[in-house]
Design a protein around this motif. Structure first.
Motif, PDB file in Angstrom:
ATOM      1  N   PRO A 188       0.176  -5.707   6.586  1.00  0.00           N
ATOM      2  CA  PRO A 188       0.740  -4.521   5.931  1.00  0.00           C
ATOM      3  C   PRO A 188       2.252  -4.603   5.751  1.00  0.00           C
ATOM      4  N   ASP A 189       2.929  -5.414   6.561  1.00  0.00           N
ATOM      5  CA  ASP A 189       4.381  -5.506   6.480  1.00  0.00           C
ATOM      6  C   ASP A 189       4.874  -6.883   6.043  1.00  0.00           C
ATOM      7  N   GLY A 190       3.950  -7.770   5.649  1.00  0.00           N
ATOM      8  CA  GLY A 190       4.354  -9.083   5.181  1.00  0.00           C
ATOM      9  C   GLY A 190       4.676 -10.081   6.266  1.00  0.00           C
ATOM     10  N   HIS A 239      -6.229   3.563  13.467  1.00  0.00           N
ATOM     11  CA  HIS A 239      -5.011   3.597  12.666  1.00  0.00           C
ATOM     12  C   HIS A 239      -5.381   3.305  11.213  1.00  0.00           C
ATOM     13  N   ARG A 240      -5.108   4.248  10.341  1.00  0.00           N
ATOM     14  CA  ARG A 240      -5.563   4.170   8.953  1.00  0.00           C
ATOM     15  C   ARG A 240      -4.478   3.642   8.029  1.00  0.00           C
ATOM     16  N   PRO A 241      -4.875   3.061   6.916  1.00  0.00           N
ATOM     17  CA  PRO A 241      -3.883   2.655   5.912  1.00  0.00           C
ATOM     18  C   PRO A 241      -3.323   3.874   5.202  1.00  0.00           C
ATOM     19  N   SER A 242      -2.219   3.687   4.539  1.00  0.00           N
ATOM     20  CA  SER A 242      -1.581   4.780   3.811  1.00  0.00           C
ATOM     21  C   SER A 242      -2.313   5.018   2.498  1.00  0.00           C
ATOM     22  N   MET A 243      -3.095   6.089   2.447  1.00  0.00           N
ATOM     23  CA  MET A 243      -3.805   6.467   1.220  1.00  0.00           C
ATOM     24  C   MET A 243      -4.271   7.903   1.348  1.00  0.00           C
ATOM     25  N   ALA A 244      -4.598   8.509   0.234  1.00  0.00           N
ATOM     26  CA  ALA A 244      -5.026   9.912   0.228  1.00  0.00           C
ATOM     27  C   ALA A 244      -6.320  10.079   1.013  1.00  0.00           C
ATOM     28  N   ILE A 294      -3.128   0.611  -2.274  1.00  0.00           N
ATOM     29  CA  ILE A 294      -4.577   0.425  -2.253  1.00  0.00           C
ATOM     30  C   ILE A 294      -5.187   1.354  -3.295  1.00  0.00           C
ATOM     31  N   ALA A 295      -6.007   0.795  -4.173  1.00  0.00           N
ATOM     32  CA  ALA A 295      -6.737   1.601  -5.151  1.00  0.00           C
ATOM     33  C   ALA A 295      -8.216   1.229  -5.065  1.00  0.00           C
ATOM     34  N   LEU A 296      -9.068   2.194  -5.409  1.00  0.00           N
ATOM     35  CA  LEU A 296     -10.509   1.983  -5.326  1.00  0.00           C
ATOM     36  C   LEU A 296     -11.147   2.260  -6.673  1.00  0.00           C
ATOM     37  N   SER A 297     -12.017   1.343  -7.100  1.00  0.00           N
ATOM     38  CA  SER A 297     -12.880   1.626  -8.241  1.00  0.00           C
ATOM     39  C   SER A 297     -14.248   2.009  -7.680  1.00  0.00           C
TER      40      SER A 297
END
Length: 253
Positions: free
Chosen positions: A135-137, A73-78, A156-159
């Motif tokens: 993920p839902d607090g 089950h993956r997180p919500s991201m591109a 979620i952002a990635l550098s």
């Protein structure tokens, strides 16, 4: 999906998941295995022979091994960001496989309830900097020195070198890696259509030789209940292959 693991014998310098798969495929082909890419649409039994239907082709076999694994089950991201995160070691799914790679790093665990806390506790043995985020607090009681961030995850952002997690309170937190602990679903649809018994969690049920409830059918790897680890799955494959060899030998004699 592992960028590098040191937890598999005999690779003391580590090996990536893709390199490992390539070596295993090469090894199998050298000794006569035929490897075909495709989607299995159905597996059915007719007169003691199994018909495996894939890509409008039919393969016949006396035995079938289900090694179909699980859906993570993956997180919500591109999808592109997810792939880049895996390649850089910023996103991870298996602490049993690669927690050694992130020792003493800033580790975030995305998970809820007992499962999330168990994964965070496992990783706490490798680093003093482990943070659990739901993920839902949903609330979790802190323990084992694990930091808990309560607000739900917003993004979620990635550098190039960090994972940036923004929560619903507007704060952004920086980590070296993110372990996704959102659970899995066994890939058991073809097994269900064939009539194999499953356990309460949807894994294929087996006996000590990895035989399923249907004669001639075996199951190995993450699609059965147990420790989801490469070395374990390889051992299960050896048990099932030996059992099939002995069964075929007995039927010939």
């Amino acid at each position: 999906m592992i960028p590098r693991t040191h937890n598999l014998t005999p690779f003391p310098d580590g090996i990536s998941g893709q390199e490992l798969l390539g070596q295993m495929l090469s090894h199998a082909r050298r000794y006569g295995a035929v490897v075909e890419a495709g989607t299995v649409e159905n597996v059915e039994q007719q007169g003691g022979v199994f018909r495996v239907v894939a890509n409008r082709r039919i393969a016949l076999a006396r035995n079938v091994i289900f090694a179909t694994g699980v859906f993570n089950h993956r997180p919500s991201m591109a999808a592109d960001d997810h792939a880049k995160g895996l390649a850089r070691g910023l996103l991870r799914y298996c602490p049993v496989c690669d927690a050694y790679e992130v020792r003493d790093k800033r580790i975030a665990v995305l998970g809820r309830g007992k499962h999330g806390l168990q994964e965070a506790s496992f990783l706490r043995h490798y680093s003093p900097f482990v943070t659990l985020i739901s993920p839902d607090g949903s609330s979790v009681t802190a323990r084992n020195g694990i930091r808990i961030l309560q607000p739900a995850l917003m993004g979620i952002a990635l550098s190039e070198t960090e994972v940036l997690l923004t929560l619903q309170d507007g704060h952004t937190h920086h980590f070296d890696t993110l372990y996704v602990a959102l659970g899995t679903t066994p890939r058991a649809d073809p097994a269900i259509r064939l009539g194999l018994d499953l356990d309460d969690a949807g894994h294929i049920a087996i006996d000590s030789k990895h035989k399923t409830s249907v004669d001639g059918v075996y199951a190995i790897g993450d699609v059965i209940d147990g420790l989801d680890q490469i070395a374990v799955a390889m051992g299960q494959g050896a048990i099932a292959a030996t059992a099939i060899h002995n069964d075929l030998t007995a039927s010939i004699s």
